[in-house]
Design an enzyme around this catalytic site. Sequence first.
Site, PDB file in Angstrom:
ATOM      1  N   ASP A  39       7.171   4.211   6.229  1.00 41.18           N
ATOM      2  CA  ASP A  39       6.564   4.445   4.915  1.00 41.18           C
ATOM      3  C   ASP A  39       5.224   5.153   5.098  1.00 41.18           C
ATOM      4  O   ASP A  39       4.445   4.828   6.001  1.00 41.18           O
ATOM      5  CB  ASP A  39       6.360   3.106   4.178  1.00 41.18           C
ATOM      6  CG  ASP A  39       6.113   3.306   2.695  1.00 41.18           C
ATOM      7  OD1 ASP A  39       7.010   3.001   1.889  1.00 41.18           O
ATOM      8  OD2 ASP A  39       5.001   3.783   2.339  1.00 41.18           O
ATOM      9  N   ILE A  40       4.930   6.090   4.231  1.00 42.31           N
ATOM     10  CA  ILE A  40       3.706   6.902   4.348  1.00 42.31           C
ATOM     11  C   ILE A  40       2.454   6.081   4.015  1.00 42.31           C
ATOM     12  O   ILE A  40       1.356   6.411   4.479  1.00 42.31           O
ATOM     13  CB  ILE A  40       3.811   8.151   3.445  1.00 42.31           C
ATOM     14  CG1 ILE A  40       2.886   9.262   3.909  1.00 42.31           C
ATOM     15  CG2 ILE A  40       3.578   7.809   1.980  1.00 42.31           C
ATOM     16  CD1 ILE A  40       3.170  10.615   3.275  1.00 42.31           C
ATOM     17  N   ASN A  97      13.502  -2.110  -4.706  1.00 41.01           N
ATOM     18  CA  ASN A  97      13.176  -2.047  -6.131  1.00 41.01           C
ATOM     19  C   ASN A  97      14.262  -1.251  -6.847  1.00 41.01           C
ATOM     20  O   ASN A  97      14.670  -0.182  -6.375  1.00 41.01           O
ATOM     21  CB  ASN A  97      11.816  -1.384  -6.330  1.00 41.01           C
ATOM     22  CG  ASN A  97      10.684  -2.251  -5.830  1.00 41.01           C
ATOM     23  OD1 ASN A  97      10.678  -3.459  -6.068  1.00 41.01           O
ATOM     24  ND2 ASN A  97       9.731  -1.656  -5.127  1.00 41.01           N
ATOM     25  N   GLU A 105       9.675   3.767  -7.703  1.00 39.97           N
ATOM     26  CA  GLU A 105       9.000   5.042  -7.963  1.00 39.97           C
ATOM     27  C   GLU A 105       9.824   6.245  -7.529  1.00 39.97           C
ATOM     28  O   GLU A 105       9.719   7.307  -8.143  1.00 39.97           O
ATOM     29  CB  GLU A 105       7.647   5.076  -7.240  1.00 39.97           C
ATOM     30  CG  GLU A 105       6.629   4.142  -7.858  1.00 39.97           C
ATOM     31  CD  GLU A 105       5.322   4.116  -7.086  1.00 39.97           C
ATOM     32  OE1 GLU A 105       5.252   4.762  -6.027  1.00 39.97           O
ATOM     33  OE2 GLU A 105       4.391   3.447  -7.554  1.00 39.97           O
ATOM     34  N   VAL A 106      10.554   6.098  -6.437  1.00 42.29           N
ATOM     35  CA  VAL A 106      11.317   7.235  -5.922  1.00 42.29           C
ATOM     36  C   VAL A 106      12.791   7.040  -6.302  1.00 42.29           C
ATOM     37  O   VAL A 106      13.387   6.016  -5.940  1.00 42.29           O
ATOM     38  CB  VAL A 106      11.163   7.365  -4.389  1.00 42.29           C
ATOM     39  CG1 VAL A 106      11.972   8.550  -3.878  1.00 42.29           C
ATOM     40  CG2 VAL A 106       9.687   7.524  -4.004  1.00 42.29           C
ATOM     41  N   HIS A 110      16.280   3.157  -1.673  1.00 42.20           N
ATOM     42  CA  HIS A 110      15.612   2.859  -0.413  1.00 42.20           C
ATOM     43  C   HIS A 110      15.419   1.354  -0.295  1.00 42.20           C
ATOM     44  O   HIS A 110      15.130   0.686  -1.284  1.00 42.20           O
ATOM     45  CB  HIS A 110      14.267   3.578  -0.284  1.00 42.20           C
ATOM     46  CG  HIS A 110      13.394   3.476  -1.494  1.00 42.20           C
ATOM     47  ND1 HIS A 110      13.631   4.203  -2.647  1.00 42.20           N
ATOM     48  CD2 HIS A 110      12.290   2.739  -1.753  1.00 42.20           C
ATOM     49  CE1 HIS A 110      12.717   3.923  -3.549  1.00 42.20           C
ATOM     50  NE2 HIS A 110      11.887   3.012  -3.043  1.00 42.20           N
ATOM     51  N   HIS A 112      13.071  -1.333   1.679  1.00 40.86           N
ATOM     52  CA  HIS A 112      11.856  -1.513   2.473  1.00 40.86           C
ATOM     53  C   HIS A 112      12.123  -2.593   3.518  1.00 40.86           C
ATOM     54  O   HIS A 112      12.694  -3.640   3.195  1.00 40.86           O
ATOM     55  CB  HIS A 112      10.703  -2.006   1.588  1.00 40.86           C
ATOM     56  CG  HIS A 112      10.294  -1.091   0.480  1.00 40.86           C
ATOM     57  ND1 HIS A 112       9.162  -0.302   0.541  1.00 40.86           N
ATOM     58  CD2 HIS A 112      10.836  -0.853  -0.742  1.00 40.86           C
ATOM     59  CE1 HIS A 112       9.037   0.378  -0.601  1.00 40.86           C
ATOM     60  NE2 HIS A 112      10.036   0.056  -1.397  1.00 40.86           N
TER      61      HIS A 112
HETATM   62  P1  AMP Z   1       9.249   2.167  -4.446  1.00 42.07           P
HETATM   63  O1  AMP Z   1       7.996   1.821  -5.200  1.00 42.07           O
HETATM   64  O2  AMP Z   1      10.094   0.966  -4.121  1.00 42.07           O
HETATM   65  O3  AMP Z   1      10.034   3.288  -5.109  1.00 42.07           O
HETATM   66  O4  AMP Z   1       8.762   2.690  -3.028  1.00 42.07           O
HETATM   67  C1  AMP Z   1       8.517   4.019  -2.738  1.00 42.07           C
HETATM   68  C2  AMP Z   1       7.865   4.061  -1.366  1.00 42.07           C
HETATM   69  O5  AMP Z   1       7.957   5.370  -0.869  1.00 42.07           O
HETATM   70  C3  AMP Z   1       6.391   3.670  -1.360  1.00 42.07           C
HETATM   71  O6  AMP Z   1       6.190   2.554  -0.507  1.00 42.07           O
HETATM   72  C4  AMP Z   1       5.699   4.947  -0.842  1.00 42.07           C
HETATM   73  O7  AMP Z   1       4.590   4.675  -0.022  1.00 42.07           O
HETATM   74  C5  AMP Z   1       6.817   5.613  -0.084  1.00 42.07           C
HETATM   75  N1  AMP Z   1       6.702   7.070   0.080  1.00 42.07           N
HETATM   76  C6  AMP Z   1       6.428   7.990  -0.883  1.00 42.07           C
HETATM   77  N2  AMP Z   1       6.437   9.227  -0.365  1.00 42.07           N
HETATM   78  C7  AMP Z   1       6.743   9.085   0.955  1.00 42.07           C
HETATM   79  C8  AMP Z   1       6.911  10.012   2.028  1.00 42.07           C
HETATM   80  N3  AMP Z   1       6.754  11.334   1.869  1.00 42.07           N
HETATM   81  N4  AMP Z   1       7.228   9.517   3.261  1.00 42.07           N
HETATM   82  C9  AMP Z   1       7.369   8.178   3.438  1.00 42.07           C
HETATM   83  N5  AMP Z   1       7.233   7.264   2.457  1.00 42.07           N
HETATM   84  C10 AMP Z   1       6.923   7.711   1.236  1.00 42.07           C
END
Ligand code: AMP
Length: 125
Positions: A39-40, A97, A105-106, A110, A112
């Site tokens: 994770d970034i 999530n 958010e994405v 995914h 975690h």
């Molecule tokens: P969520 O809130 O469950 O959708 O988690 C999205 C996760 O993606 C967060 O923990 C971010 O820090 C992570 N994230 C966003 N952009 C990147 C990226 N380019 N590389 C790695 N992790 C990312």
Amino acid sequence: MPVDSKQPYDDQNIFARILRGELPAKTVMESQHSLAFHDISPLAPIHVLVIPKGHYVCWDDFSASASDAEIADFTRTIGQVAAAVGADQQGYRILSNTGKRSGQEVPHLHVHVFGGQPLGPMLAK
Ligand code: AMP
């Protein structure tokens, strides 16, 4: 905007772009159907994301529509990632999530993988 679990797949999302090699990622492991990377913005000493290579918005979508081979590969990869980063020795947490109320958010499924420290209660009360 929080992800709506019923929204159509957006192939411009960040993880789709990582899968296509358009954005960098610190890869932990890759399998036939899955990719794992750090994770970034890590929230724990170990914070790895595991994603399917297929186009699935979230867990609802994946569990309903992915093939058995994709589901098996994804599940095994999560376990192998936990072992590869040493999270399995002291215990770890997996979390995905899903949809608006979760804070997703994405819009690409995914999971975690958190570890490397005591993780506290599952949810704040
Ligand atoms: P969520 O809130 O469950 O959708 O988690 C999205 C996760 O993606 C967060 O923990 C971010 O820090 C992570 N994230 C966003 N952009 C990147 C990226 N380019 N590389 C790695 N992790 C990312």
